[in-house]
Design an enzyme around this catalytic site. Structure first.
Site, PDB file in Angstrom:
ATOM      1  N   MET A  99       0.838  -1.207   0.000  1.00 22.30           N
ATOM      2  CA  MET A  99       0.000   0.000   0.000  1.00 22.30           C
ATOM      3  C   MET A  99       0.875   1.260   0.000  1.00 22.30           C
ATOM      4  O   MET A  99       0.414   2.348   0.345  1.00 22.30           O
ATOM      5  CB  MET A  99      -0.934  -0.001   1.211  1.00 22.30           C
ATOM      6  CG  MET A  99      -1.915  -1.169   1.175  1.00 22.30           C
ATOM      7  SD  MET A  99      -3.389  -0.881   2.140  1.00 22.30           S
ATOM      8  CE  MET A  99      -2.691  -0.650   3.761  1.00 22.30           C
ATOM      9  N   GLY A 100       2.139   1.106  -0.365  1.00 26.41           N
ATOM     10  CA  GLY A 100       3.026   2.273  -0.454  1.00 26.41           C
ATOM     11  C   GLY A 100       3.544   2.711   0.900  1.00 26.41           C
ATOM     12  O   GLY A 100       3.482   1.948   1.871  1.00 26.41           O
ATOM     13  N   HIS A 156       9.038   1.113   3.359  1.00 28.78           N
ATOM     14  CA  HIS A 156      10.085   1.190   4.384  1.00 28.78           C
ATOM     15  C   HIS A 156      10.975  -0.042   4.261  1.00 28.78           C
ATOM     16  O   HIS A 156      10.847  -0.808   3.276  1.00 28.78           O
ATOM     17  CB  HIS A 156       9.451   1.291   5.780  1.00 28.78           C
ATOM     18  CG  HIS A 156       8.406   0.243   6.049  1.00 28.78           C
ATOM     19  ND1 HIS A 156       8.704  -1.095   6.132  1.00 28.78           N
ATOM     20  CD2 HIS A 156       7.061   0.329   6.210  1.00 28.78           C
ATOM     21  CE1 HIS A 156       7.603  -1.785   6.363  1.00 28.78           C
ATOM     22  NE2 HIS A 156       6.583  -0.950   6.390  1.00 28.78           N
ATOM     23  N   HIS A 178       9.310  -3.461   3.411  1.00 29.23           N
ATOM     24  CA  HIS A 178       8.964  -3.632   1.993  1.00 29.23           C
ATOM     25  C   HIS A 178      10.233  -3.878   1.163  1.00 29.23           C
ATOM     26  O   HIS A 178      10.244  -4.717   0.255  1.00 29.23           O
ATOM     27  CB  HIS A 178       8.275  -2.375   1.454  1.00 29.23           C
ATOM     28  CG  HIS A 178       6.984  -2.021   2.129  1.00 29.23           C
ATOM     29  ND1 HIS A 178       6.827  -0.883   2.882  1.00 29.23           N
ATOM     30  CD2 HIS A 178       5.786  -2.650   2.160  1.00 29.23           C
ATOM     31  CE1 HIS A 178       5.588  -0.819   3.332  1.00 29.23           C
ATOM     32  NE2 HIS A 178       4.932  -1.877   2.923  1.00 29.23           N
ATOM     33  N   GLY A 219       4.801 -10.309   3.831  1.00 27.43           N
ATOM     34  CA  GLY A 219       5.520 -10.255   5.091  1.00 27.43           C
ATOM     35  C   GLY A 219       4.846 -11.057   6.194  1.00 27.43           C
ATOM     36  O   GLY A 219       3.615 -11.074   6.302  1.00 27.43           O
TER      37      GLY A 219
HETATM   38  P1  AMP Z   1       1.473  -2.939   3.454  1.00 26.60           P
HETATM   39  O1  AMP Z   1       2.059  -1.878   2.581  1.00 26.60           O
HETATM   40  O2  AMP Z   1       1.415  -2.568   4.887  1.00 26.60           O
HETATM   41  O3  AMP Z   1       0.169  -3.479   2.904  1.00 26.60           O
HETATM   42  O4  AMP Z   1       2.494  -4.156   3.396  1.00 26.60           O
HETATM   43  C1  AMP Z   1       2.872  -4.726   2.160  1.00 26.60           C
HETATM   44  C2  AMP Z   1       3.627  -6.005   2.416  1.00 26.60           C
HETATM   45  O5  AMP Z   1       4.796  -5.709   3.170  1.00 26.60           O
HETATM   46  C3  AMP Z   1       2.825  -7.010   3.232  1.00 26.60           C
HETATM   47  O6  AMP Z   1       3.067  -8.316   2.719  1.00 26.60           O
HETATM   48  C4  AMP Z   1       3.388  -6.841   4.607  1.00 26.60           C
HETATM   49  O7  AMP Z   1       3.265  -7.990   5.423  1.00 26.60           O
HETATM   50  C5  AMP Z   1       4.840  -6.548   4.304  1.00 26.60           C
HETATM   51  N1  AMP Z   1       5.484  -5.866   5.428  1.00 26.60           N
HETATM   52  C6  AMP Z   1       5.060  -4.733   6.054  1.00 26.60           C
HETATM   53  N2  AMP Z   1       5.877  -4.425   7.079  1.00 26.60           N
HETATM   54  C7  AMP Z   1       6.840  -5.393   7.103  1.00 26.60           C
HETATM   55  C8  AMP Z   1       7.969  -5.647   7.942  1.00 26.60           C
HETATM   56  N3  AMP Z   1       8.283  -4.850   8.968  1.00 26.60           N
HETATM   57  N4  AMP Z   1       8.728  -6.728   7.669  1.00 26.60           N
HETATM   58  C9  AMP Z   1       8.418  -7.562   6.632  1.00 26.60           C
HETATM   59  N5  AMP Z   1       7.372  -7.372   5.813  1.00 26.60           N
HETATM   60  C10 AMP Z   1       6.588  -6.309   6.037  1.00 26.60           C
END
Ligand code: AMP
Length: 288
Positions: free
Chosen positions: A38-39, A42, A45, A158
């Site tokens: 979702m952008g 960090h 990602h 993740g």
């Molecule tokens: P999001 O942008 O929050 O939807 O996350 C996108 C992907 O990045 C998802 O598969 C999350 O589980 C993964 N993700 C987010 N934070 C972390 C983290 N700290 N370590 C590993 N993967 C992550």
């Protein structure tokens, strides 16, 4: 074969433009890696993208803040967005394509007029499913759409969102997607706080204080690894430690569950500790 060199990442916004890129890649026998996000990218990602780049030939990072997975009371309108920053991080980590569709592109009839939903039962019903009704329907629907759009690939998710990973795995199997799913361990700040786009909302003091979540969890983890199976006592201790922190305003759940089914932990099988709490007004989740 085109090797992702961290340069010249292309940005596409339409499904048809993405299809053209992927057709060309597949014509060159490139293996496709997919990292849905979702952008507000960090280090977590970036690790997913690096692993995808190491395992495949062409990495597609998607950036889409999916309205379907936010409740009316959630932070959709103020969810952090930083496309230029995201571009730099994705490119440096080895992505070849950034797919950033508009809401209209993903939901041509409007997000409130989607008539076909993917609903995963069982593994999606407890924990986040209880506290964020409809959330996983939105996640499963958008991930199914991304799988349908991108086609056969290896997709990286993740462990940070542990239940989401379990939901996506189940959905992909139930719906026979030709997608290999890889779970990537959680990347943490130096104080143990799991990296999250929502950490941007935290003050310095809250970031420091939020370390209690992983500290409590890891203490419990090592007790369990040492052979202690009194989950109810351990769970209570984790909850008490987190509740005692002055930065934690509320706790949605602390649970010790079967690592595969996310149901009640049995005496033998591997378990996972999952936590959801609020630090100020920011809701954080973690697991270990
Ligand atoms: P999001 O942008 O929050 O939807 O996350 C996108 C992907 O990045 C998802 O598969 C999350 O589980 C993964 N993700 C987010 N934070 C972390 C983290 N700290 N370590 C590993 N993967 C992550």
């Amino acid at each position: 074969m085109r090797i992702a060199d961290g340069k010249n990442m292309r940005r596409v916004t339409t499904i048809s433009a993405l299809h053209l890129e992927l057709e060309a890649a597949r014509a060159g026998r490139q293996r496709v890696g997919l990292v849905p996000t979702m952008g507000a990218l960090h280090g977590g990602h970036a690790e997913l993208i690096r692993q995808a780049a190491a395992a495949t030939d062409l990495v597609v990072v998607t950036i889409f803040v999916n309205p379907l997975q936010f409740a009316a009371t959630d932070d959709l309108a103020v969810y952090p967005r930083d496309l230029d920053g995201d571009h730099a991080i994705a490119q440096a980590a080895g992505a070849a394509l950034l797919f950033c569709p508009t809401v209209d592109e993903m939901y041509p009839f409007g997000p409130s007029n989607v008539l076909t939903n993917v609903r995963v039962r069982g593994v999606a019903d407890q924990l986040e499913g209880t506290h964020r009704p409809g959330h996983f329907d939105g996640v499963a629907t958008v991930v199914a759409k991304l799988f349908a759009i991108v086609g056969a690939c290896t997709a990286f998710f993740g462990e940070k969102d542990y239940q989401q990973l379990a939901v996506v795995r189940r959905m992909a199997t139930d719906l026979s997607f030709q997608i290999k799913i890889v779970g990537v361990p959680t990347v943490r700040e130096s104080n143990g706080l799991a990296m999250s786009s929502r950490n941007r909302y935290l003050t310095r003091e809250q970031r420091d204080g939020a370390a209690v979540i992983s500290q409590a969890m890891f203490a419990a983890r090592s007790e369990i690894s040492g052979g202690v199976r009194d989950f109810e006592r351990i769970r209570g201790e984790v909850q008490a430690q987190i509740a005692a922190s002055p930065v934690v305003s509320s706790i949605d759940y602390v649970a010790i569950v079967d690592a595969a089914t996310l149901e009640t932990a049995g005496p033998q099988n591997p378990v996972r500790i999952l936590v959801a709490c609020k630090v100020g007004t920011t809701r954080l989740i973690d697991n270990g």
